[in-house]
Structure formats: C-alpha cells, structure tokens
Write an enzyme that holds these catalytic residues in place. Structure first.
Site, short mmCIF file in Angstrom:
data_model
loop_
_atom_site.label_atom_id
_atom_site.label_comp_id
_atom_site.label_asym_id
_atom_site.label_seq_id
_atom_site.Cartn_x
_atom_site.Cartn_y
_atom_site.Cartn_z
N ASN A 117 7.36 -8.85 3.73
CA ASN A 117 7.47 -9.49 2.47
C ASN A 117 6.68 -10.57 2.70
O ASN A 117 6.55 -11.64 2.97
CB ASN A 117 8.83 -10.10 2.38
CG ASN A 117 8.93 -10.72 1.11
OD1 ASN A 117 8.16 -10.93 0.47
ND2 ASN A 117 10.30 -11.51 0.65
N VAL A 118 5.22 -10.53 2.01
CA VAL A 118 4.37 -11.43 1.98
C VAL A 118 4.39 -12.52 1.22
O VAL A 118 3.79 -13.59 1.49
CB VAL A 118 2.86 -10.66 1.25
CG1 VAL A 118 2.30 -9.43 2.04
CG2 VAL A 118 2.87 -10.44 -0.11
N TYR A 159 2.84 -14.21 -14.71
CA TYR A 159 1.98 -13.09 -14.19
C TYR A 159 0.53 -13.63 -14.37
O TYR A 159 -0.24 -13.51 -13.51
CB TYR A 159 2.09 -11.72 -14.90
CG TYR A 159 1.48 -10.60 -14.32
CD1 TYR A 159 1.63 -10.14 -13.01
CD2 TYR A 159 0.23 -10.31 -15.01
CE1 TYR A 159 1.08 -9.15 -12.58
CE2 TYR A 159 -0.38 -9.07 -14.36
CZ TYR A 159 -0.06 -8.46 -13.24
OH TYR A 159 -0.94 -7.57 -12.49
N ASN A 218 -3.25 -6.85 -2.46
CA ASN A 218 -2.86 -5.99 -3.47
C ASN A 218 -1.45 -6.15 -4.04
O ASN A 218 -1.17 -5.88 -5.14
CB ASN A 218 -3.07 -4.57 -3.23
CG ASN A 218 -2.43 -3.48 -4.27
OD1 ASN A 218 -3.10 -3.21 -5.28
ND2 ASN A 218 -1.57 -3.02 -3.76
N ALA A 253 0.84 -1.34 -0.02
CA ALA A 253 -0.09 0.08 0.03
C ALA A 253 0.81 1.22 0.01
O ALA A 253 0.19 2.44 0.05
CB ALA A 253 -1.13 0.22 1.29
N ILE A 306 -3.78 0.01 -15.89
CA ILE A 306 -3.91 1.19 -14.85
C ILE A 306 -2.60 1.91 -14.84
O ILE A 306 -1.63 1.45 -14.98
CB ILE A 306 -4.34 0.68 -13.48
CG1 ILE A 306 -5.43 -0.25 -13.70
CG2 ILE A 306 -4.67 1.81 -12.63
CD1 ILE A 306 -6.98 0.35 -14.06
N SER A 337 -6.15 -9.69 -12.10
CA SER A 337 -5.81 -8.74 -13.32
C SER A 337 -6.46 -9.45 -14.53
O SER A 337 -6.97 -10.64 -14.43
CB SER A 337 -4.39 -8.96 -13.84
OG SER A 337 -3.99 -8.39 -15.02
N LYS A 376 -2.23 -14.73 -11.50
CA LYS A 376 -3.49 -13.86 -11.44
C LYS A 376 -4.72 -14.83 -11.59
O LYS A 376 -5.85 -14.45 -11.01
CB LYS A 376 -3.65 -12.59 -12.31
CG LYS A 376 -2.38 -11.62 -11.91
CD LYS A 376 -2.73 -10.87 -10.61
CE LYS A 376 -1.84 -9.80 -10.39
NZ LYS A 376 -1.99 -9.20 -8.84
P1 NAP Z 1 3.22 -1.07 -8.28
O1 NAP Z 1 3.15 0.36 -8.47
O2 NAP Z 1 4.43 -1.52 -9.06
O3 NAP Z 1 3.11 -1.50 -6.77
C1 NAP Z 1 3.34 -2.88 -6.27
C2 NAP Z 1 3.20 -2.79 -4.80
O4 NAP Z 1 3.28 -4.30 -4.65
C3 NAP Z 1 4.19 -2.03 -3.93
O5 NAP Z 1 3.39 -1.44 -3.05
C4 NAP Z 1 5.08 -3.10 -3.48
O6 NAP Z 1 5.51 -2.78 -2.30
C5 NAP Z 1 4.25 -4.36 -3.39
N1 NAP Z 1 4.97 -5.42 -3.22
C6 NAP Z 1 5.60 -6.05 -3.98
N2 NAP Z 1 6.23 -7.19 -3.74
C7 NAP Z 1 5.83 -7.24 -2.46
C8 NAP Z 1 6.09 -8.19 -1.23
N3 NAP Z 1 6.92 -9.26 -1.49
N4 NAP Z 1 5.46 -7.94 -0.08
C9 NAP Z 1 4.85 -6.84 -0.04
N5 NAP Z 1 4.64 -5.92 -0.99
C10 NAP Z 1 5.12 -6.04 -2.14
O7 NAP Z 1 1.83 -1.79 -9.02
P2 NAP Z 1 0.51 -1.47 -8.93
O8 NAP Z 1 0.17 -1.35 -10.52
O9 NAP Z 1 0.02 -0.55 -8.04
O10 NAP Z 1 -0.35 -2.95 -8.76
C11 NAP Z 1 -0.83 -3.31 -7.77
C12 NAP Z 1 -1.75 -4.57 -8.00
O11 NAP Z 1 -2.49 -4.35 -9.03
C13 NAP Z 1 -0.69 -5.81 -8.37
O12 NAP Z 1 -1.14 -6.97 -7.80
C14 NAP Z 1 -0.90 -5.71 -9.60
O13 NAP Z 1 -0.52 -6.93 -10.19
C15 NAP Z 1 -2.15 -5.43 -9.97
N6 NAP Z 1 -2.81 -5.01 -11.16
C16 NAP Z 1 -2.01 -3.58 -11.69
C17 NAP Z 1 -2.41 -3.33 -13.09
C18 NAP Z 1 -2.02 -2.13 -13.59
O14 NAP Z 1 -2.32 -1.82 -14.77
N7 NAP Z 1 -1.10 -1.25 -13.05
C19 NAP Z 1 -3.29 -4.18 -13.95
C20 NAP Z 1 -3.91 -5.28 -13.48
C21 NAP Z 1 -3.48 -5.73 -11.87
P3 NAP Z 1 6.96 -2.12 -2.24
O15 NAP Z 1 7.22 -0.86 -3.02
O16 NAP Z 1 7.10 -1.68 -0.77
O17 NAP Z 1 8.26 -3.16 -2.37
#
Ligand code: NAP
Length: 246
Positions: free
Chosen positions: A62-63, A154, A89, A12, A187, A141, A158
C-alpha cells in the site's frame, strides 16, 4: 530497448499500470508489478510477462503507507540491487462537490496519489543518486492541469504531483536522473467505466479529438520517457489527452 533495466510500476495489476508493465517488459525490462488489493490480477500480469519470455514479479504494498513503502523498496533493492525506472501510477478517486467532500475522502486521495509517489521517490532516492542515472515517471492527470469540478481532492493531488515532479527533477538533474510527469486525459479503464453514458458523452465532447484514449496511448509515452530517447528531458508534464489541454 530496456534490457537489463529494473522497472517498478505501482498499481500495475489493472488499467494503465498493467499496460505500462506489459509494454516495459515487452521492451526488455524486468518489471516489479506492484499492487495493493488486486493480488490475482497482478499475479496474472506477472505470469503473462513471464509466459511471453520476460521477467516480472508481483509484490503487494500500500503505497500510501510510509513504513510499508520503505519495507517494499528494501525488499526490491535486496533482491534486484537497483531500480532504473520508477513509475508512480497508483491512484484513486473519491469524487464529490467540495461542499459534500468528507475529510476521509480528501485524505485517502491525497495519501495515495501524492504521498504515495513521495514515499516511493523518497525511499529510492539514495539508490537513484548513488547509481547516477534513472527515470522517474509520475502519472498525473489533466485534472491536475486544468482542475475539474467534483474532483477537488483528485485535482489537488495531481497538481501536487506536478510540483513534486518539477522539484525532484531540479534536485536530481545533476545526477542524471530524469523526472517527468504524464497527464492522461480521459482513458478507458475501471476508473472511468462507472461513469454514466451521458457523462462520458459530455466529457468526450470536450476532447478535440472526440474520443477516449487507450491505456496503450499512455504506456507508449511512458516507454519513451523510460528509455534513452528522453535523456535530455526533465521536469516536464506531457498531456496525452486528445487535445483537452490545448
Ligand atoms: P484503475 O484502473 O482504477 O487502477 C488504479 C490502480 O491503482 C490499481 O492498480 C490499484 O491497485 C492501484 N492503487 C490504488 N491505491 C493503491 C495503493 N494504496 N497502493 C498501491 N496501489 C494502489 O485506474 P487507472 O485508470 O488505470 O489509473 C491509473 C493512474 O492513471 C492513476 O494514477 C489515475 O489517477 C491516472 N489517470 C487515469 C485517467 C483515466 O482516465 N483512467 C486519467 C488521468 C489520470 P489495486 O487494484 O491492487 O488496489
């Protein structure tokens, strides 16, 4: 309103998770702002919530690590006594064509996106069942619904989240715990920022509504699923994608 509710949002500190944390807090929930590496931005999210009169705390975990997730959940339950809303998330990408995909890149994505959600649900399951109520929202996703060339790892993670959602929804239905998945399309976040303009154009042309979505588009649905309005909805996958999955 979510007054009195405790929400835990993984990943978050940035992007979609950040927006979800802000929106849930703005509607009265106390929010646990989980992060892995982004300490400063997660603390800034919590500070922004508090500054606006809400309640939040940033906690590292780290989840993808079973034991660390267990300790994290224990820390939260010891202090807050319950979690009403769990938003899984946290997610990563390691895109490549299948013939070039390394085992490490496959495992990292599955361990974070799918196993991470399993860890959180598993460690909170006793608490959810005992309190006979709650909302679990898994961020999947459109790649998990449709598949996507170059994202086998990925998409598998998902799609796996969708199976996890439906199965846990069946297990928890009689206990008043709703489990749903949100499938975002394309997004505007860090995850999509690094794409070339050409790739963004091509992808946008596949969206009937012709444009990228915002983090708010996702957070608004999560807010609905976190509240009483979703009480009779469980095991569903809702695409927020400008029509990609039609
Ligand atoms: P993002 O900006 O790259 O952020 C990813 C988040 O996941 C970061 O807050 C990161 O935390 C956290 N994270 C990664 N590895 C982790 C771990 N091992 N433990 C805890 N936290 C972890 O991505 P986003 O676009 O916001 O995506 C959020 C979710 O939406 C994801 O599940 C992604 O697959 C999904 N999604 C995104 C899109 C899109 O178009 N953006 C589309 C479909 C689905 P740290 O920075 O602290 O490491």
């Amino acid at each position: 309103m979510l007054t009195g509710k405790i929400a835990l949002v993984t990943g978050a500190g940035r992007g979609i998770g950040r927006e979800i944390a802000l929106v849930l807090a703005a509607n009265g929930a106390t929010v646990i702002v989980n992060y892995n590496g982004s300490k400063e931005s997660a603390e800034a999210v919590a500070a922004e919530i508090v500054q606006k009169g809400g309640s939040a705390e940033a906690i590292q975990c780290n989840v993808s690590d079973f034991a660390a997730s267990e300790a994290f959940v224990k820390q939260v339950l010891d202090k807050y006594k319950k979690v009403d809303i769990l938003v899984n998330n946290a997610g990563v990408t390691r895109d490549n064509l299948i013939m070039r995909m390394t085992e490490e890149d496959y495992d990292t994505v599955l361990d974070t996106n799918l196993k991470g959600a399993f860890h959180m649900i598993r460690h909170l399951s006793r608490s959810f069942i005992k309190q006979r109520g709650g909302k679990i929202i898994n961020i999947s996703s459109v790649s998990g619904v449709l598949g996507n060339a170059g994202q086998a790892n990925y998409s598998a993670s998902k799609a796996g989240l969708i199976g996890l959602t439906k199965s846990v929804a069946r297990e928890f239905a009689s206990r008043g715990v709703n489990v749903n998945a949100v499938a975002p399309g394309f997004i505007d976040t860090d995850m999509t920022k690094n794409m070339t303009e050409d790739a963004k154009k091509t992808l946008s042309s596949m969206i009937p509504m012709g444009k990228m979505g915002s983090t708010k588009n996702i957070a608004d649905l999560v807010l609905f699923l976190a509240g009483d309005g979703s009480d009779y909805i469980t095991g569903q996958v809702i695409c927020v994608d400008g029509g990609m999955c039609i």
